[in-house]
Design a protein around this motif. Sequence first.
Motif: not given
Length: 152
Positions: A41-55, A101-108, A130-133
């Motif tokens: 996921p690049f947005v304006e040349g930067d990667l979107i980093k982080g973890r769903l259910g956390d930050d 504990d994050f279970t909304d991978q399909p919504k992502v 849609a898989v959580g890793v």
Amino acid sequence: MTIDEKLAELGIELPQAAAPVASYQPVVIHGGFAHVSGQLPFVEGDLIKGRLGDDVALEDGAGAARACGLMILAQLKAALGSLDKVERVVKLGAFVNSTADFTDQPKVANGASDLMFEVFGEAGRHSRSAVGVPVLPLGVAVEVDAIVAVKP
């Protein structure tokens, strides 16, 4: 209406197709299908980093998946010369960097799926995983790959 005209109507500008970050091809065309390697996921040349259910919030995760979808389109256009050569989006695979504990991978993953429908209409409806890793390359929040049928 061409796909480029449809993108303009939707106000969508494709990013430049990203170079591979390792030893692989971004797109391999074989047997009437384009297999698109996992896109980040690049947005304006930067990667979107982080973890769903956390930050990373759910909405931001869906935005990251959409950014991956845009990169899939950019890779397809670079490989095919025109997105009008896409016959159908067959399958998307979404990998979501998420806590246990994050279970909304399909919504992502809907961020990428909805984009394909917006751009290609019924030909954009696809099967999907849609898989959580626990981690993804470069610490990104989402990675999406695709299988696309190509017009002869």
